[in-house]
Design a protein around this motif. Structure first.
Motif, PDB file in Angstrom:
ATOM      1  N   ILE A   1       0.871  -1.266  -0.145  1.00 22.93           N
ATOM      2  CA  ILE A   1       0.237  -0.083  -0.064  1.00 22.93           C
ATOM      3  C   ILE A   1       0.650   1.209   0.079  1.00 22.93           C
ATOM      4  O   ILE A   1       1.352   1.652   1.086  1.00 22.93           O
ATOM      5  CB  ILE A   1      -0.704   0.211   1.112  1.00 22.93           C
ATOM      6  CG1 ILE A   1      -1.894  -1.189   1.383  1.00 22.93           C
ATOM      7  CG2 ILE A   1      -1.942   1.177   1.223  1.00 22.93           C
ATOM      8  CD1 ILE A   1      -2.408  -1.456   2.746  1.00 22.93           C
ATOM      9  N   PRO A   2       1.087   1.760  -1.045  1.00 23.67           N
ATOM     10  CA  PRO A   2       1.757   3.238  -1.185  1.00 23.67           C
ATOM     11  C   PRO A   2       0.897   4.192  -0.714  1.00 23.67           C
ATOM     12  O   PRO A   2      -0.353   4.271  -0.735  1.00 23.67           O
ATOM     13  CB  PRO A   2       2.071   3.346  -2.621  1.00 23.67           C
ATOM     14  CG  PRO A   2       1.148   2.528  -3.393  1.00 23.67           C
ATOM     15  CD  PRO A   2       0.681   1.418  -2.089  1.00 23.67           C
ATOM     16  N   ALA A   3       1.462   5.306  -0.380  1.00 22.36           N
ATOM     17  CA  ALA A   3       0.830   6.616  -0.115  1.00 22.36           C
ATOM     18  C   ALA A   3       0.006   7.271  -1.143  1.00 22.36           C
ATOM     19  O   ALA A   3       0.376   7.038  -2.407  1.00 22.36           O
ATOM     20  CB  ALA A   3       1.576   7.583   0.417  1.00 22.36           C
ATOM     21  N   GLY A   4      -1.279   7.424  -1.226  1.00 19.13           N
ATOM     22  CA  GLY A   4      -2.149   7.957  -2.227  1.00 19.13           C
ATOM     23  C   GLY A   4      -3.055   6.768  -2.482  1.00 19.13           C
ATOM     24  O   GLY A   4      -3.930   6.908  -3.349  1.00 19.13           O
ATOM     25  N   SER A   5      -2.737   5.537  -2.250  1.00 20.06           N
ATOM     26  CA  SER A   5      -3.624   4.542  -2.852  1.00 20.06           C
ATOM     27  C   SER A   5      -4.913   4.475  -2.184  1.00 20.06           C
ATOM     28  O   SER A   5      -5.167   4.512  -0.998  1.00 20.06           O
ATOM     29  CB  SER A   5      -3.061   3.200  -2.381  1.00 20.06           C
ATOM     30  OG  SER A   5      -3.747   2.013  -2.725  1.00 20.06           O
ATOM     31  N   ALA A   6      -6.041   4.302  -2.897  1.00 19.76           N
ATOM     32  CA  ALA A   6      -7.400   3.857  -2.421  1.00 19.76           C
ATOM     33  C   ALA A   6      -7.714   2.621  -1.980  1.00 19.76           C
ATOM     34  O   ALA A   6      -8.988   2.233  -1.534  1.00 19.76           O
ATOM     35  CB  ALA A   6      -8.391   4.496  -3.224  1.00 19.76           C
ATOM     36  N   ASP A   7      -6.678   1.511  -2.134  1.00 22.50           N
ATOM     37  CA  ASP A   7      -6.912   0.231  -1.867  1.00 22.50           C
ATOM     38  C   ASP A   7      -7.239  -0.121  -0.222  1.00 22.50           C
ATOM     39  O   ASP A   7      -6.498   0.687   0.483  1.00 22.50           O
ATOM     40  CB  ASP A   7      -5.905  -0.892  -2.027  1.00 22.50           C
ATOM     41  CG  ASP A   7      -5.524  -0.799  -3.578  1.00 22.50           C
ATOM     42  OD1 ASP A   7      -6.543  -0.278  -4.418  1.00 22.50           O
ATOM     43  OD2 ASP A   7      -4.457  -1.042  -4.232  1.00 22.50           O
ATOM     44  N   ASP A   8      -8.143  -0.912   0.127  1.00 19.00           N
ATOM     45  CA  ASP A   8      -8.380  -1.430   1.572  1.00 19.00           C
ATOM     46  C   ASP A   8      -8.369  -2.791   1.600  1.00 19.00           C
ATOM     47  O   ASP A   8      -9.309  -3.563   1.340  1.00 19.00           O
ATOM     48  CB  ASP A   8      -9.789  -0.950   1.853  1.00 19.00           C
ATOM     49  CG  ASP A   8     -10.082  -1.102   3.347  1.00 19.00           C
ATOM     50  OD1 ASP A   8      -9.024  -1.574   4.021  1.00 19.00           O
ATOM     51  OD2 ASP A   8     -11.188  -0.892   3.739  1.00 19.00           O
ATOM     52  N   PRO A   9      -6.951  -3.482   1.559  1.00 19.72           N
ATOM     53  CA  PRO A   9      -7.002  -4.865   1.287  1.00 19.72           C
ATOM     54  C   PRO A   9      -7.552  -5.861   2.580  1.00 19.72           C
ATOM     55  O   PRO A   9      -7.409  -5.126   3.638  1.00 19.72           O
ATOM     56  CB  PRO A   9      -5.551  -5.165   0.919  1.00 19.72           C
ATOM     57  CG  PRO A   9      -4.788  -4.263   1.483  1.00 19.72           C
ATOM     58  CD  PRO A   9      -5.842  -2.882   1.426  1.00 19.72           C
ATOM     59  N   ARG A  10      -8.038  -6.922   2.156  1.00 14.61           N
ATOM     60  CA  ARG A  10      -8.155  -7.653   3.375  1.00 14.61           C
ATOM     61  C   ARG A  10      -7.047  -8.499   3.828  1.00 14.61           C
ATOM     62  O   ARG A  10      -6.035  -8.858   3.245  1.00 14.61           O
ATOM     63  CB  ARG A  10      -9.196  -8.820   2.969  1.00 14.61           C
ATOM     64  CG  ARG A  10     -10.385  -8.477   2.338  1.00 14.61           C
ATOM     65  CD  ARG A  10     -11.429  -7.591   3.321  1.00 14.61           C
ATOM     66  NE  ARG A  10     -11.545  -8.630   4.633  1.00 14.61           N
ATOM     67  CZ  ARG A  10     -12.329  -9.360   4.987  1.00 14.61           C
ATOM     68  NH1 ARG A  10     -13.543  -9.585   4.053  1.00 14.61           N
ATOM     69  NH2 ARG A  10     -12.453 -10.025   6.190  1.00 14.61           N
ATOM     70  N   ILE A  11      -6.957  -8.358   5.264  1.00 18.39           N
ATOM     71  CA  ILE A  11      -5.848  -9.028   5.971  1.00 18.39           C
ATOM     72  C   ILE A  11      -6.368 -10.024   7.108  1.00 18.39           C
ATOM     73  O   ILE A  11      -7.097  -9.691   7.985  1.00 18.39           O
ATOM     74  CB  ILE A  11      -4.868  -7.873   6.741  1.00 18.39           C
ATOM     75  CG1 ILE A  11      -4.663  -6.794   5.885  1.00 18.39           C
ATOM     76  CG2 ILE A  11      -3.799  -8.373   7.634  1.00 18.39           C
ATOM     77  CD1 ILE A  11      -3.792  -5.642   6.509  1.00 18.39           C
ATOM     78  N   GLY A  12      -6.109 -11.284   6.627  1.00 18.22           N
ATOM     79  CA  GLY A  12      -6.550 -12.516   7.485  1.00 18.22           C
ATOM     80  C   GLY A  12      -5.394 -12.601   8.625  1.00 18.22           C
ATOM     81  O   GLY A  12      -4.525 -12.073   9.014  1.00 18.22           O
ATOM     82  N   ALA A  13      -5.788 -13.727   9.533  1.00 25.11           N
ATOM     83  CA  ALA A  13      -5.078 -14.094  10.540  1.00 25.11           C
ATOM     84  C   ALA A  13      -3.660 -14.664  10.018  1.00 25.11           C
ATOM     85  O   ALA A  13      -3.584 -15.334   8.839  1.00 25.11           O
ATOM     86  CB  ALA A  13      -5.712 -15.352  10.972  1.00 25.11           C
ATOM     87  N   GLY A  14      -2.504 -14.229  10.704  1.00 27.71           N
ATOM     88  CA  GLY A  14      -1.127 -14.491  10.140  1.00 27.71           C
ATOM     89  C   GLY A  14      -0.715 -13.823   8.951  1.00 27.71           C
ATOM     90  O   GLY A  14       0.298 -13.952   8.371  1.00 27.71           O
ATOM     91  N   GLU A  15      -1.187 -12.406   8.506  1.00 26.95           N
ATOM     92  CA  GLU A  15      -1.201 -11.895   7.243  1.00 26.95           C
ATOM     93  C   GLU A  15      -0.600 -10.438   7.796  1.00 26.95           C
ATOM     94  O   GLU A  15      -1.048  -9.756   8.965  1.00 26.95           O
ATOM     95  CB  GLU A  15      -2.311 -11.759   6.370  1.00 26.95           C
ATOM     96  CG  GLU A  15      -2.379 -13.281   5.792  1.00 26.95           C
ATOM     97  CD  GLU A  15      -3.624 -13.358   4.885  1.00 26.95           C
ATOM     98  OE1 GLU A  15      -3.758 -14.397   3.923  1.00 26.95           O
ATOM     99  OE2 GLU A  15      -4.567 -12.251   4.969  1.00 26.95           O
ATOM    100  N   ALA A  16      -0.123  -9.959   6.952  1.00 23.80           N
ATOM    101  CA  ALA A  16       0.225  -8.384   7.139  1.00 23.80           C
ATOM    102  C   ALA A  16       0.354  -7.743   5.585  1.00 23.80           C
ATOM    103  O   ALA A  16       0.373  -8.197   4.652  1.00 23.80           O
ATOM    104  CB  ALA A  16       1.783  -8.243   7.530  1.00 23.80           C
ATOM    105  N   ALA A  17       0.301  -6.456   5.522  1.00 21.62           N
ATOM    106  CA  ALA A  17       0.469  -5.583   4.046  1.00 21.62           C
ATOM    107  C   ALA A  17       1.386  -4.730   4.513  1.00 21.62           C
ATOM    108  O   ALA A  17       1.631  -3.698   5.733  1.00 21.62           O
ATOM    109  CB  ALA A  17      -1.002  -4.800   3.985  1.00 21.62           C
TER     110      ALA A  17
END
Length: 400
Positions: A73-89
């Motif tokens: 996720i860079p600055a300015g991105s409109a993304d809202d990704p799902r993050i499950g257990a044991g995950e990171a962004a």
């Protein structure tokens, strides 16, 4: 004679209300804000990351835990990704925090350290556990929507303008800078670069006043020098297209006092004697069209003193400033000097080791123009004092 306070009060009571104009932020520095500016939205506008790092579930981010990186996720991105257990962004500073995350782990608190990668790694291992909600800047944390970003009356500097931009505004209401005309009168005046003949002197008042007007927050529209000729002065005053006029010279009781001869009784303009040394002869009033006119003596020190005591406060009022007078404080005199017992002495002075002393050994004569270059203050000695002794407390108006 009238007092300094009486003359200033008359001037300020006559000054028109400042004019409001709308300007772009980039051209508003130094101006006075004419209305409250409210934030159009919360600041920050959304939850965002305060660090370069990884958005995680706090419960998963234990020391030694390995998390799979599922988004970048860079600055300015409109993304809202799902993050499950044991995950990171992977996330950059200022980027919107995913709705599923409740903490940010800085890069240096993972096995990645501060390594710079073009693409996010497949996994990271936590080396330092974050606090709950660590490094998340919440929406509205700085200011909620509708809150006052900068209040009316604020002098706009870089920080204030940045706050207004952050509140979502590009154009703002500010008080217009008054446009000022400066007229120096006197047949003895020649340009500073000329070689004066007997009886002539370099014209310095317009230079002094142009700089002083600008420093006060106004604008010099035009300057001119006029000989002691009634018709020439009357012609210079036709349709000035300004918000204020300052004249120097010809305001006393001499046989060739052209300013008084032309302007006395015009509109509300009147001439008076003020209990002040230097600067006793003064004139002020409004033209029939409502333009304030300041008629000052001709000697440069008298001009400088008169401007500080009377004109500067008026121009700052016209420009919308709330603080219209210079700061004053009381300091002991470092040396003794004589004063006039019948009028306030306003002497160019210097502050040395937190004591005040005259800027020149010649006293407070209105002709001692060279003292102005050294002066950092004006010493204000009351009208009932004829002698200042070393150690006496003196009120000073700080000029710089």
């Amino acid at each position: 004679m009238i007092s300094v306070e009486e003359h200033l009060a008359r001037i300020l009571a006559s000054i028109p209300a400042p004019t409001i104009t709308e300007r772009a932020l980039n051209s508003s520095a130094g101006r006075v804000l004419a209305a409250d500016v409210a934030s159009r939205f919360p600041v920050p506008h959304f939850d965002n990351s305060g660090m370069d790092g990884y958005a995680v579930h706090h419960a998963d981010a234990k020391v030694g835990a390995t998390l799979r990186v599922v988004a970048d996720i860079p600055a300015g991105s409109a993304d809202d990704p799902r993050i499950g257990a044991g995950e990171a962004a992977r996330i950059m500073t200022g980027a919107a925090v995913p709705s599923d995350a409740d903490a940010i782990v800085p890069l240096e608190h993972t096995t990645e350290g501060t390594r710079v990668r073009a693409n996010a790694p497949e996994t990271i291992t936590i080396t330092e556990e974050p606090r709950p909600h660590a490094h998340i800047r919440r929406a509205g944390e700085d200011a909620p929507a509708g809150s006052i970003a900068v209040p009316s009356g604020t002098v706009l500097g870089p920080w204030q303008l940045s706050s207004i931009a952050s509140a979502g505004h590009e154009r703002i209401p500010v008080f217009a800078r008054p446009r000022v005309a400066v007229i120096s009168t006197g047949s003895e005046l020649v340009s500073p670069s000329a070689t004066p003949r007997r009886g002539q002197i370099p014209e310095s008042n317009s230079v002094l006043l142009a700089a002083a007007v600008t420093e006060a927050g106004a604008e010099v529209e035009w300057t001119t020098t006029v000989a002691d000729d009634n018709e020439a002065l009357a012609a210079a005053l036709v349709a000035p297209a300004v918000d204020a006029i300052i004249l120097t010279g010809g305001a006393s009781v001499g046989a060739f006092d052209v300013v008084k001869a032309v302007l006395n009784g015009v509109g509300s303009i009147e001439f008076t004697s003020v209990a002040m040394q230097p600067g006793k002869p003064q004139g002020f009033g409004l033209t029939p069209s409502g333009i304030p006119v300041f008629c000052l003596p001709g000697n440069p020190v008298s001009v400088a003193v008169s401007f500080e005591m009377f004109v500067r406060p008026a121009l700052r009022r016209l420009a919308g400033f709330l603080d219209i007078e210079r700061p004053r404080r009381t300091v002991p005199a470092g040396v003794g000097w004589k004063a006039r017992a019948d009028r306030m002495q306003v002497m160019p002075a210097i502050i040395v080791d937190d004591t005040v002393r005259p800027a020149t050994h010649g006293g407070s004569g209105s002709h001692l123009v060279m003292s102005l270059a050294q002066a950092t203050a004006l010493a204000l000695v009351p009208a009932d004092v004829s002698q200042v002794n070393a150690g006496d407390l003196v009120t000073v108006m700080e000029i710089r």
